[in-house]
Design a protein around this motif. Structure first.
Motif, mmCIF file in Angstrom:
data_model
loop_
_atom_site.group_PDB
_atom_site.id
_atom_site.type_symbol
_atom_site.label_atom_id
_atom_site.label_comp_id
_atom_site.label_asym_id
_atom_site.label_seq_id
_atom_site.Cartn_x
_atom_site.Cartn_y
_atom_site.Cartn_z
ATOM 1 N N THR A 33 -2.019 -5.644 8.609
ATOM 2 C CA THR A 33 -2.054 -6.598 7.913
ATOM 3 C C THR A 33 -1.269 -6.388 6.606
ATOM 4 N N TRP A 34 -1.491 -4.983 6.217
ATOM 5 C CA TRP A 34 -0.622 -4.480 5.238
ATOM 6 C C TRP A 34 0.450 -3.551 5.877
ATOM 7 N N PRO A 35 1.601 -3.964 6.340
ATOM 8 C CA PRO A 35 2.551 -3.209 6.838
ATOM 9 C C PRO A 35 2.895 -2.013 6.021
ATOM 10 N N VAL A 36 3.523 -1.056 6.666
ATOM 11 C CA VAL A 36 4.358 0.296 6.124
ATOM 12 C C VAL A 36 5.200 -0.255 5.032
ATOM 13 N N SER A 37 5.424 0.192 4.022
ATOM 14 C CA SER A 37 6.327 0.271 2.990
ATOM 15 C C SER A 37 6.088 -1.072 1.931
ATOM 16 N N SER A 38 4.998 -1.849 2.483
ATOM 17 C CA SER A 38 4.534 -2.998 1.653
ATOM 18 C C SER A 38 3.728 -2.446 0.406
ATOM 19 N N ARG A 39 3.741 -3.419 -0.625
ATOM 20 C CA ARG A 39 2.919 -3.239 -1.644
ATOM 21 C C ARG A 39 1.623 -3.886 -1.497
ATOM 22 N N ILE A 40 0.419 -3.236 -2.009
ATOM 23 C CA ILE A 40 -0.758 -3.645 -1.757
ATOM 24 C C ILE A 40 -1.078 -4.505 -2.881
ATOM 25 N N PRO A 41 -2.298 -5.510 -2.727
ATOM 26 C CA PRO A 41 -2.529 -6.144 -4.040
ATOM 27 C C PRO A 41 -3.106 -5.327 -5.164
ATOM 28 N N PRO A 42 -2.570 -5.671 -6.542
ATOM 29 C CA PRO A 42 -3.007 -4.932 -7.605
ATOM 30 C C PRO A 42 -4.469 -4.762 -7.644
ATOM 31 N N ALA A 52 -18.227 2.758 -2.321
ATOM 32 C CA ALA A 52 -16.938 3.178 -2.259
ATOM 33 C C ALA A 52 -16.128 3.464 -0.913
ATOM 34 N N ALA A 53 -17.256 3.933 -0.083
ATOM 35 C CA ALA A 53 -16.924 4.229 1.304
ATOM 36 C C ALA A 53 -16.871 2.897 2.141
ATOM 37 N N GLU A 54 -17.528 1.903 1.788
ATOM 38 C CA GLU A 54 -17.153 0.605 2.495
ATOM 39 C C GLU A 54 -15.647 0.094 2.066
ATOM 40 N N VAL A 55 -15.566 0.209 0.584
ATOM 41 C CA VAL A 55 -14.226 -0.526 0.148
ATOM 42 C C VAL A 55 -13.217 0.382 0.978
ATOM 43 N N LEU A 56 -13.276 1.481 0.856
ATOM 44 C CA LEU A 56 -12.254 2.428 1.667
ATOM 45 C C LEU A 56 -11.983 2.134 3.156
ATOM 46 N N GLU A 57 -13.020 1.652 3.911
ATOM 47 C CA GLU A 57 -12.867 1.262 5.100
ATOM 48 C C GLU A 57 -12.407 -0.167 5.312
ATOM 49 N N THR A 58 -12.514 -0.920 4.387
ATOM 50 C CA THR A 58 -11.929 -2.241 4.341
ATOM 51 C C THR A 58 -10.352 -2.311 4.075
ATOM 52 N N LEU A 59 -9.994 -1.254 3.092
ATOM 53 C CA LEU A 59 -8.723 -1.207 2.857
ATOM 54 C C LEU A 59 -7.914 -0.532 4.231
ATOM 55 N N ARG A 60 -8.804 0.543 4.647
ATOM 56 C CA ARG A 60 -8.106 1.266 5.756
ATOM 57 C C ARG A 60 -7.947 0.353 6.886
ATOM 58 N N ARG A 61 -8.722 -0.678 7.147
ATOM 59 C CA ARG A 61 -8.398 -1.706 8.261
ATOM 60 C C ARG A 61 -7.416 -2.551 8.064
ATOM 61 N N GLN A 62 -6.748 -2.807 6.687
ATOM 62 C CA GLN A 62 -5.896 -3.650 6.417
ATOM 63 C C GLN A 62 -4.597 -3.087 6.663
ATOM 64 N N GLY A 75 2.935 0.120 -8.839
ATOM 65 C CA GLY A 75 2.100 -0.216 -7.795
ATOM 66 C C GLY A 75 1.842 0.594 -6.783
ATOM 67 N N THR A 76 0.998 0.145 -5.640
ATOM 68 C CA THR A 76 0.609 1.182 -4.778
ATOM 69 C C THR A 76 1.000 0.408 -3.360
ATOM 70 N N TYR A 77 1.658 1.374 -2.589
ATOM 71 C CA TYR A 77 2.732 1.095 -1.438
ATOM 72 C C TYR A 77 1.990 1.733 -0.141
ATOM 73 N N VAL A 78 1.971 0.959 1.029
ATOM 74 C CA VAL A 78 1.389 1.604 2.361
ATOM 75 C C VAL A 78 2.615 2.574 2.805
ATOM 76 N N LYS A 79 2.086 3.764 3.135
ATOM 77 C CA LYS A 79 3.006 4.894 3.379
ATOM 78 C C LYS A 79 2.811 5.263 4.616
ATOM 79 N N ALA A 80 1.910 4.954 5.379
ATOM 80 C CA ALA A 80 1.579 5.344 6.970
ATOM 81 C C ALA A 80 0.674 4.264 7.475
ATOM 82 N N ALA A 81 0.803 4.318 8.647
ATOM 83 C CA ALA A 81 -0.236 3.206 9.472
ATOM 84 C C ALA A 81 -1.499 3.821 9.804
ATOM 85 N N SER A 82 -1.375 5.093 9.772
ATOM 86 C CA SER A 82 -2.762 5.770 10.148
ATOM 87 C C SER A 82 -2.806 7.364 9.601
#
Length: 228
Positions: A27-36, A12-22, A71-78
Motif C-alpha cells: 500500500t506504501w511502496p518502496v521509495s514512496s513518502r508516507i503520510p506526515p 505503540a506496538a499496535e500502531v507499529l504493526e498497522t504501519l508495517r502492514r501498509q 519526510g519519512t520514506y519507505v526504504k524496504a518492503a520487509s
C-alpha cells in the motif's frame, strides 16, 4: 506449572504493526513518502509520541528512512530486505549474484512444474514491457519490467519462502542494473534467460528452465566483472 498472564500489546506496538502492514502489503511502496505525522495521528487516533515511537522502530528495522526536513520514506518492503540493504549496500555485487543464482535456478525448475496460466500470462506481459521500455530507452521502466519478470518466476515456484528470500534482494540488485544500461554491446532485450526461460516454463521442462536461469546469471556476472 504456572502460566504468566497474557498482556495486551501496547498502543505503540499496535500502531507499529498497522504501519508495517501498509509497507509489507505494498500500500506504501518502496521509495514512496508516507503520510506526515499529523495525518497519521488523525487517522490512527493516537498521540504524536506514539506515532514517533512506531516510526523510529520501523526505521531501526530498515523499513523506513527518516529524512529531516523532507519526510519519512519507505526504504524496504520487509525486515529481511532492509537487513540485506544494510549488509550489502556498499559490498561487491558478486556475493549477491551468488545468492541470486542459487535461488533463481531452483525457482525456475519449480516454476516449470507449478506455474499457472495466470503466472505465465504475467511473465509474458512483463517481457513485453521489458522489450518496449528497452526500445524506448526508458531506464526505470526497463528495470521495473526486468525485475518484475524475475520476481514473477520466483512467485511461480509455489514456494512462498523462496519468493520472499528472492524479493529481499530487490533494492540492492535493482540499483546495480543501472551499470549495464549504456555499456557497449549490452542488449536489454536479449531473449536468453528471459524469453527462452519462459519457453521452458511453458514446455514444463525444469532442467531447461534452470539452465536458462543459470545462463542469465552467468551473463550478468560477466557484465559485472567488466564494470569493475
Amino acid at each position: 506449572m504456572t502460566l504468566d498472564p497474557l498482556r495486551r500489546p501496547t498502543l505503540a506496538a499496535e500502531v507499529l504493526e498497522t504501519l508495517r502492514r501498509q509497507i509489507t502489503s505494498g500500500t506504501w511502496p518502496v521509495s514512496s513518502r508516507i503520510p506526515p505525522e499529523p495525518e497519521l495521528m488523525r487517522q490512527l487516533g493516537v498521540a504524536r509520541g506514539t506515532v514517533r515511537e512506531a516510526v523510529r522502530a520501523l526505521a531501526h528495522a530498515g523499513l523506513l528512512e527518516v529524512r529531516q526536513g523532507d519526510g519519512t520514506y519507505v526504504k524496504a518492503a520487509s525486515e529481511l530486505s532492509g537487513a540485506v540493504q544494510r549488509l550489502y549496500a556498499d559490498q561487491a555485487s558478486t556475493e549477491l549474484l551468488d545468492v541470486r543464482a542459487a535461488l533463481e535456478g531452483k525457482a525456475a525448475a519449480l516454476a516449470a512444474a507449478r506455474a499457472t496460466d495466470e503466472d505465465l500470462a504475467a511473465l509474458t506481459a512483463a517481457l513485453q514491457r521489458r522489450a518496449d521500455t528497452w526500445a524506448a530507452r526508458d531506464l526505470e521502466g526497463w528495470i521495473d519490467a526486468d525485475w518484475e519478470f524475475h520476481t514473477c518466476v520466483a512467485a511461480a515456484s509455489g514456494n512462498a519462502l523462496l519468493a520472499e528470500l528472492y524479493r529481499s534482494l530487490t533494492e540492492p540488485l535493482r540499483a546495480s542494473m543501472t551499470e549495464f544500461w549504456d555499456r557497449p554491446g549490452f542488449d536489454g532485450a536479449d531473449p536468453a534467460g528471459h524469453e527462452d526461460l519462459l519457453a521452458a516454463l511453458r514446455n514444463r521442462n525444469p532442467a531447461e528452465a534452470a539452465r536458462q536461469a543459470d545462463s542469465n546469471i552467468s551473463s550478468t556476472a560477466d557484465w559485472h566483472r567488466d564494470t569493475v
